[in-house]
Enzyme design. Sequence first.
Site, PDB file in Angstrom:
ATOM      1  N   SER A   1       1.283  -1.195  -0.021  1.00 50.56           N
ATOM      2  CA  SER A   1      -0.008   0.225   0.134  1.00 50.56           C
ATOM      3  C   SER A   1       0.978   1.445  -0.173  1.00 50.56           C
ATOM      4  O   SER A   1       1.724   1.199   0.297  1.00 50.56           O
ATOM      5  CB  SER A   1      -0.952  -0.104   1.153  1.00 50.56           C
TER       6      SER A   1
ATOM      7  N   TYR B   1      -1.752  -1.023  10.577  1.00 48.34           N
ATOM      8  CA  TYR B   1      -2.251  -1.540   9.602  1.00 48.34           C
ATOM      9  C   TYR B   1      -0.555  -1.042   8.485  1.00 48.34           C
ATOM     10  O   TYR B   1      -0.144  -2.187   8.263  1.00 48.34           O
ATOM     11  CB  TYR B   1      -3.486  -1.615   9.124  1.00 48.34           C
TER      12      TYR B   1
ATOM     13  N   LYS C   1       2.436  -3.288   7.027  1.00 46.74           N
ATOM     14  CA  LYS C   1       2.829  -3.785   5.095  1.00 46.74           C
ATOM     15  C   LYS C   1       4.535  -3.574   4.964  1.00 46.74           C
ATOM     16  O   LYS C   1       5.059  -4.268   4.837  1.00 46.74           O
ATOM     17  CB  LYS C   1       2.036  -2.997   4.852  1.00 46.74           C
TER      18      LYS C   1
END
Length: 336
Positions: free
Chosen positions: A124, A148, A152
């Site tokens: 992302s 979050y 990643k």
Amino acid sequence: MKVLVTGGMGYIGSHTCIALHKAGITPVIYDNLSNASTKVIEQLAQITGKTFEYIVADVGDRQALTSALKAHKIQAVFHFAALKAVGESTQQPIRYYQNNVANTLTMLDVMSLMNVKNLIFSSSATVYGDPQYLPIDENHPISSTNPYGWSKVMVEQALKDLAASDKQWLTIALRYFNPVGADKSGLIGESPKGIPNNLMPFIAQTAVGRRDSISVFGHDYDTPDGTGVRDYIHISDLAQGHVDAFLNHQSEEGSYAYNLGTGQGYTVLEMIKAFAKTANKEIPYDFAPRRSGDIACNYADAGLAKRKLGWQAKRGLDSMTEDTWRWQTNYPNGLE
Ligand code: NAD
Ligand code: WQD
């Protein structure tokens, strides 16, 4: 050739299954249904004329994963399965690290043991943290502001280390900017549970009458109209990016990362206006304070994917709003 698509019943995974099928690659879907329904399989069959094989299981389940890789003679894994709500990740960090990091590490271990050493990973633009310059290229420093995003970052690091340790591995991290839109059939699309966190589903649900009004988070940013700028990318372009990345790295090894964005930013008000034009109705909104953790502006330098993969987003804002609207009006409550 068969590939495993973890999270293949979700928003991005399901659209990528269509692109894989069109490219002559057979997806085998692997999903634990935590954020999806098997109805997607029927919809995919209507779109492609083919019923995809699927397995309901968790990425962290070593046995199920081993059997899936073996039974289907899988040659590569497209790994979409993850939890994805930024706000929720700050409330439940361990759940996010467990699912997004620990389960991914388990999967990588099983893949190594089974000699399936080819991975396309859903990363992302959030791995760039607060942009230090724009447009953001792949050399921009990596950081994050929430669990979050860190999940990643951590997986990307693990992939790099893995590819460095074993020359048979190929790992490709695709850093998505803001995926929106739906397949043009209007049969699949994004349908968040509860109140949408993201702008586009919120606009679509307001247009269809499920929500009264949109809160525009901040209108005092240093942007053309004061509202946040993002690089929205049509989901079918994003899906094609996976296929192009995979095909262009066949018989290679190493670890790679590519931005998947359009390079073009739109403000929140431009998005609302464009959607109102497509839906041919007024979309009520009001101004609210800035959302905590938000950045003013974010858009990609998508040059590397163009040069190395021959990939470029083709669909513009009209397709994004029209395809979202078709899906939203066909299935106002999503696939139930
Ligand atoms: P989604 O929730 O629609 O799809 C994820 C799918 O994974 C769901 O079908 C869910 O049931 C499944 N899943 C989750 N954990 C699993 C597990 N442990 N085992 C098996 N299946 C599991 O989300 P999406 O929008 O399609 O996102 C796909 C990927 O892209 C995610 O990794 C996400 O972090 C990443 N991503 C999404 C966006 C976005 O805005 N949608 C942006 C950047 C990156
Ligand atoms: C876009 C713009 C908001 C909702 C998030 C994640 C990111 C990635 C994609 C997974 C911003 C504004 C939004 C609303 C608004 N996901 N907005 N009213 O924040 O760029 O990215 O989703 O990897 O990690 O952080 O996308 O769609 O939430 O917001 O005004 O009700 O719309 O402030 O300017 P974002 P978004």
